[in-house]
Scaffold this motif. Sequence first.
Motif, PDB file in Angstrom:
ATOM      1  N   CYS A 222       0.847  -1.186   0.000  1.00 48.38           N
ATOM      2  CA  CYS A 222       0.000   0.000   0.000  1.00 48.38           C
ATOM      3  C   CYS A 222       0.884   1.237   0.000  1.00 48.38           C
ATOM      4  CB  CYS A 222      -0.913  -0.011   1.227  1.00 48.38           C
ATOM      5  SG  CYS A 222       0.011  -0.065   2.792  1.00 48.38           S
TER       6      CYS A 222
ATOM      7  N   GLU B  44      -8.205  -2.648   4.719  1.00 48.39           N
ATOM      8  CA  GLU B  44      -8.043  -3.843   3.884  1.00 48.39           C
ATOM      9  C   GLU B  44      -7.030  -4.763   4.555  1.00 48.39           C
ATOM     10  OE1 GLU B  44      -7.463  -3.052  -0.254  1.00 48.39           O
ATOM     11  OE2 GLU B  44      -9.424  -2.073  -0.412  1.00 48.39           O
ATOM     12  N   ILE B  45      -7.370  -6.054   4.612  1.00 46.29           N
ATOM     13  CA  ILE B  45      -6.564  -7.055   5.304  1.00 46.29           C
ATOM     14  C   ILE B  45      -6.166  -8.121   4.291  1.00 46.29           C
ATOM     15  CG2 ILE B  45      -6.492  -8.709   7.208  1.00 46.29           C
ATOM     16  CD1 ILE B  45      -8.999  -7.181   8.317  1.00 46.29           C
ATOM     17  N   ARG B  46      -4.874  -8.283   4.086  1.00 45.12           N
ATOM     18  CA  ARG B  46      -4.390  -9.310   3.159  1.00 45.12           C
ATOM     19  C   ARG B  46      -3.799 -10.468   3.945  1.00 45.12           C
ATOM     20  NH1 ARG B  46       0.420  -8.194  -1.015  1.00 45.12           N
ATOM     21  NH2 ARG B  46       1.676  -8.892   0.787  1.00 45.12           N
TER      22      ARG B  46
ATOM     23  N   THR C 298      -1.836 -14.072   3.522  1.00 46.58           N
ATOM     24  CA  THR C 298      -0.999 -14.762   2.540  1.00 46.58           C
ATOM     25  C   THR C 298      -0.467 -16.054   3.148  1.00 46.58           C
ATOM     26  OG1 THR C 298      -0.333 -12.648   1.548  1.00 46.58           O
ATOM     27  CG2 THR C 298       1.033 -14.562   1.043  1.00 46.58           C
TER      28      THR C 298
ATOM     29  N   THR D  30     -10.031  -9.630  -3.310  1.00 48.77           N
ATOM     30  CA  THR D  30      -9.126 -10.341  -4.223  1.00 48.77           C
ATOM     31  C   THR D  30      -8.857 -11.740  -3.691  1.00 48.77           C
ATOM     32  OG1 THR D  30      -7.040  -9.641  -3.169  1.00 48.77           O
ATOM     33  CG2 THR D  30      -7.961  -8.181  -4.861  1.00 48.77           C
ATOM     34  N   ASP D  31      -8.538 -12.656  -4.601  1.00 53.68           N
ATOM     35  CA  ASP D  31      -8.250 -14.039  -4.235  1.00 53.68           C
ATOM     36  C   ASP D  31      -7.390 -14.649  -5.327  1.00 53.68           C
ATOM     37  OD1 ASP D  31      -8.182 -16.657  -3.416  1.00 53.68           O
ATOM     38  OD2 ASP D  31     -10.304 -17.064  -3.772  1.00 53.68           O
TER      39      ASP D  31
ATOM     40  N   SER E 256      -2.991 -15.694  -1.758  1.00 57.56           N
ATOM     41  CA  SER E 256      -3.420 -14.634  -0.857  1.00 57.56           C
ATOM     42  C   SER E 256      -4.872 -14.264  -1.108  1.00 57.56           C
ATOM     43  CB  SER E 256      -2.535 -13.387  -1.008  1.00 57.56           C
ATOM     44  OG  SER E 256      -2.749 -12.758  -2.261  1.00 57.56           O
TER      45      SER E 256
ATOM     46  N   THR F 163      -7.597 -10.829  -0.002  1.00 59.16           N
ATOM     47  CA  THR F 163      -7.702  -9.517   0.617  1.00 59.16           C
ATOM     48  C   THR F 163      -9.148  -9.259   0.989  1.00 59.16           C
ATOM     49  OG1 THR F 163      -5.855  -8.664  -0.687  1.00 59.16           O
ATOM     50  CG2 THR F 163      -7.276  -7.043   0.366  1.00 59.16           C
TER      51      THR F 163
ATOM     52  N   ARG G  22     -11.929  -6.519   2.848  1.00 59.53           N
ATOM     53  CA  ARG G  22     -12.156  -5.111   3.163  1.00 59.53           C
ATOM     54  C   ARG G  22     -13.179  -5.013   4.281  1.00 59.53           C
ATOM     55  NH1 ARG G  22     -14.340  -2.657  -1.770  1.00 59.53           N
ATOM     56  NH2 ARG G  22     -12.165  -2.519  -2.435  1.00 59.53           N
TER      57      ARG G  22
ATOM     58  N   ALA H 205      -2.360  -5.367   6.975  1.00 57.76           N
ATOM     59  CA  ALA H 205      -3.574  -4.560   6.884  1.00 57.76           C
ATOM     60  C   ALA H 205      -3.187  -3.097   6.742  1.00 57.76           C
ATOM     61  CB  ALA H 205      -4.449  -4.766   8.113  1.00 57.76           C
ATOM     62  N   TRP H 206      -3.993  -2.379   5.977  1.00 53.71           N
ATOM     63  CA  TRP H 206      -3.692  -0.974   5.723  1.00 53.71           C
ATOM     64  C   TRP H 206      -4.984  -0.161   5.604  1.00 53.71           C
ATOM     65  CZ3 TRP H 206      -2.750  -5.059   2.512  1.00 53.71           C
ATOM     66  CH2 TRP H 206      -3.488  -5.140   1.331  1.00 53.71           C
TER      67      TRP H 206
END
Length: 275
Positions: free
Chosen positions: A37, A63-65, A67, A122-123, A204, A206, A208, A239-240
């Motif tokens: 980010c 947003e939390i990714r 992985t 996203t996936d 990964s 993501t 939201r 997360a950002w």
Amino acid sequence: MATATTYGARDHARAQAGTEARTMPVVPATDWPDPPCEAGHLVWAETVAGGSYTHRAVARGTEIRLTDPDGDACAHLLLHVAGRPWERLNTADTVKVQWNAYLRAGQLLLSSHGRVLASLVTDTTDGRHDALCATSTLATNTARYGDGAPHSASPAGRELLKLAALKNGLDPRDLPPSLSFFQGVVVREDGALEFTGSAGPGGSVTLRAEQDLTVLIANVPHPLDPRPEYTSTPLEVLAWTAGPTAPGDPLWDATPEGRRAFLNTAELLASKGVR
């Protein structure tokens, strides 16, 4: 012994600094070496060891990714609305309201009140996840591995989620069935559940946050994983700060059911003065 005195124990503890860096939160999160980010926006950066757990309160729009670096993580996730623990992830409604038992990008994680807790934006794993089985328990892990206690060599997911819950003022009764990311399950024609395993290293997803949330995660083997050994590799969590889904976003209007869930969420937030 070197730790027989207070000074010795202190020196021993300080000598460990940096040795557990791969399985500790990065503080501050902005020190993470390769943020996904804008600079300064990272608020959570952690690598969760296999057989361990994490938790965090995050703001709406975060947003939390998640992985799976090595291919054998399994993130068992629970979400609660911050300050309102009775509104929490409902896996049954997440599946039935959206007419789909399989988690994919574009789907919503719904609460028991018909509102959106988080969006799956996203996936990269081709849907290697599970919304049907929940996590492992003390009884199942004890029967399979010989122990399922949280500090054993084979901790159960529910036992770890209990610890994460307690650290956020939640009780075991506040823990509904969880979702699992990175280890897949499909339903066969005869109704039996088939474990499909991991999509491999590097996958990964993501999420939201569409409300202020308490996030609980246990990284433990999936309960249907057929391997006799307790196999669980690290999970990366980043997360950002970003922004929530808004009207006009394709996700908002992707389905009639999803649009209604977003409207339900917006109505609640408006009543609290949040736009």
